[in-house]
Design a protein around this motif. Structure first.
Motif, short mmCIF file in Angstrom:
data_model
loop_
_atom_site.label_atom_id
_atom_site.label_comp_id
_atom_site.label_asym_id
_atom_site.label_seq_id
_atom_site.Cartn_x
_atom_site.Cartn_y
_atom_site.Cartn_z
N ILE A 105 7.89 -12.83 -10.01
CA ILE A 105 6.81 -13.13 -9.08
C ILE A 105 7.42 -13.14 -7.68
N ASP A 106 6.78 -12.49 -6.74
CA ASP A 106 7.33 -12.39 -5.39
C ASP A 106 7.27 -13.75 -4.70
N ILE A 107 8.36 -14.12 -4.04
CA ILE A 107 8.37 -15.27 -3.15
C ILE A 107 8.41 -14.71 -1.74
N VAL A 108 7.36 -14.97 -0.99
CA VAL A 108 7.24 -14.40 0.35
C VAL A 108 7.19 -15.53 1.38
N SER A 109 7.30 -15.17 2.63
CA SER A 109 7.17 -16.17 3.68
C SER A 109 5.71 -16.59 3.82
N VAL A 110 5.51 -17.73 4.45
CA VAL A 110 4.14 -18.18 4.73
C VAL A 110 3.43 -17.17 5.62
N ASP A 111 4.16 -16.62 6.60
CA ASP A 111 3.55 -15.62 7.48
C ASP A 111 3.05 -14.42 6.69
N GLU A 112 3.86 -13.95 5.73
CA GLU A 112 3.45 -12.81 4.93
C GLU A 112 2.26 -13.17 4.04
N ALA A 113 2.26 -14.36 3.46
CA ALA A 113 1.13 -14.77 2.62
C ALA A 113 -0.17 -14.79 3.43
N VAL A 114 -0.08 -15.29 4.67
CA VAL A 114 -1.27 -15.31 5.52
C VAL A 114 -1.67 -13.89 5.89
N ARG A 115 -0.68 -13.02 6.19
CA ARG A 115 -1.03 -11.63 6.51
C ARG A 115 -1.76 -10.96 5.34
N VAL A 116 -1.31 -11.23 4.12
CA VAL A 116 -2.00 -10.69 2.95
C VAL A 116 -3.44 -11.20 2.91
N ALA A 117 -3.59 -12.50 3.11
CA ALA A 117 -4.91 -13.13 3.00
C ALA A 117 -5.88 -12.62 4.05
N ILE A 118 -5.37 -12.27 5.24
CA ILE A 118 -6.28 -11.82 6.30
C ILE A 118 -6.31 -10.29 6.41
N GLY A 119 -5.68 -9.63 5.43
CA GLY A 119 -5.75 -8.17 5.38
C GLY A 119 -4.91 -7.46 6.40
N GLN A 120 -3.81 -8.08 6.84
CA GLN A 120 -2.97 -7.47 7.87
C GLN A 120 -1.53 -7.27 7.41
N SER A 121 -1.27 -7.31 6.13
CA SER A 121 0.09 -7.10 5.64
C SER A 121 0.37 -5.61 5.52
N PRO A 122 1.53 -5.15 6.02
CA PRO A 122 1.87 -3.73 5.85
C PRO A 122 2.25 -3.38 4.42
N ALA A 123 2.59 -4.42 3.63
CA ALA A 123 2.97 -4.18 2.23
C ALA A 123 1.71 -4.15 1.36
N ARG A 124 1.68 -3.23 0.42
CA ARG A 124 0.57 -3.16 -0.53
C ARG A 124 1.03 -3.85 -1.81
N ARG A 125 0.68 -5.12 -1.93
CA ARG A 125 1.20 -5.94 -3.02
C ARG A 125 0.39 -5.75 -4.29
N SER A 126 1.10 -5.57 -5.41
CA SER A 126 0.43 -5.41 -6.70
C SER A 126 0.84 -6.51 -7.68
N ARG A 127 1.75 -7.40 -7.24
CA ARG A 127 2.21 -8.47 -8.12
C ARG A 127 1.83 -9.82 -7.53
N PRO A 128 1.69 -10.83 -8.38
CA PRO A 128 1.43 -12.18 -7.87
C PRO A 128 2.54 -12.62 -6.93
N PHE A 129 2.18 -13.47 -5.98
CA PHE A 129 3.17 -13.94 -5.01
C PHE A 129 2.92 -15.41 -4.70
N VAL A 130 3.98 -16.07 -4.29
CA VAL A 130 3.88 -17.45 -3.84
C VAL A 130 4.65 -17.59 -2.54
N ALA A 131 4.24 -18.55 -1.73
CA ALA A 131 4.96 -18.91 -0.51
C ALA A 131 5.10 -20.43 -0.51
#
Length: 333
Positions: A66-92
């Protein structure tokens, strides 16, 4: 309780990496931000997360990829602004307030697992070597030798010694009651309690309540370790005047950006419940060039799930969410 989550991670779905990967492949980019507070605290103090529990959590997450990402990256994913296209569960992981035990006890465990973590600091308290009002309450109650009765904003509070059978429950009621009044009223109430108990509050915090210094925090900063703003002095923003709320938010963000090389672009609300912030705080944040703001409202994250709610991104408390909730957050079941 903290144990259900640890047992779930150690003995449940996570125990088999094959099963974990299978679930992860189905769940997609479902994720969550978790927050922690204190670690391996002194006896009698607030029960902090034990190092072995934190290590078990990080180890279990790593074993199933399971990916461990930064809080900034988790927020970017949530607001649709992450450059990464994540296909696996992640935690911050985030840590609020950054006491001395963050750098001394918690951080080495995250670094051991090469895991990102973000600490949220109150620059005003750090710079003044001050301490949190709830710690002052605990200090007074733990040294009380008699019961006292206080009237605060029309509400009567009976405060027995912490060592008594009803002490902890009464202290919790007082703490929750004080969250509903202004900072000045709260400061006065703590002073009232000290006078009533005939106990002198130290100007500087005792060792167990000391916050990590800016020198220690700057030394800890790295590509894995970021720091973000948590207001200047940790007020309940909803109880602040317009001027005070703006200063608490804007000044804390400014100080954090000046203090660190790569500060987090996420703001963290004190307390963070629905009653603690609102449209006013969100409007202030709109002018602060932040990616978003995190709360203590429980909720999972999906790509773009909070595009229109970037200043109300949820987090889960490790230790308060039962195993079934964590399973639902990460795996959608």
């Amino acid at each position: 309780m903290r144990l259900p989550l640890v047992r779930f991670l150690a003995e449940g779905v996570f125990a088999s990496s094959l099963a974990g990967r299978a679930i992860a492949s189905v769940a997609g980019a479902r994720g969550a931000i978790f927050f922690l507070h204190r670690f391996d605290c002194f006896p009698g103090q607030e029960a902090g997360h034990r190092v072995e529990e934190l290590r078990a959590i990080l180890d279990a997450v790593r074993r199933v990829d399971i990916d461990i990402v930064s809080v900034d990256e988790a927020v970017r994913v949530a607001i649709g602004q992450s450059p990464a296209r994540r296909s696996r569960p992640f935690v911050a992981f985030s840590v609020d307030d950054c006491y001395w035990d963050f750098t001394s006890i918690c951080l080495p465990v995250f670094l051991e697992f090469d895991a990102p973590v973000t600490g949220f600091v109150c620059p005003g308290l750090v710079e003044q070597n001050d301490w949190f009002w709830w710690d002052k309450l605990w200090y007074l109650a733990s040294r009380a030798r008699r019961s006292v009765t206080l009237e605060i904003s029309g509400i009567t509070f009976h405060v027995p010694p912490l060592s008594s059978a009803e002490g902890t429950e009464a202290l919790n009621r007082l703490r929750e009651g004080l969250k509903a009044i202004s900072h000045d009223q709260r400061t006065h109430a703590v002073q009232q309690l000290a006078l009533a108990l005939d106990i002198e509050l130290p100007a500087a915090p005792p060792d167990e309540f000391t916050l990590a210094s800016f020198d220690a925090l700057r030394a800890a900063e790295s590509p894995l370790v970021q720091f973000g703003a948590h207001t200047m002095t940790h007020p309940v923003l909803a109880t602040c005047s317009d001027t005070e709320a703006r200063w608490q938010i804007e000044e804390s963000i400014s100080r954090v950006r000046a203090a660190f090389v790569q500060p987090s672009r996420v703001f963290c609300y004190p307390n963070g419940t629905q009653a603690d912030f609102g449209p006013r705080e969100m409007r202030i944040l709109d002018g602060c060039d932040v990616a978003g703001a995190i709360t203590t409202l429980s909720g999972a994250l999906l790509p773009g799930s909070h595009t229109g709610q970037r200043h109300a991104v949820p987090r889960f408390t490790i230790g308060k969410e039962p195993a079934f909730a964590v399973r639902r957050i990460l795996f959608g079941r």
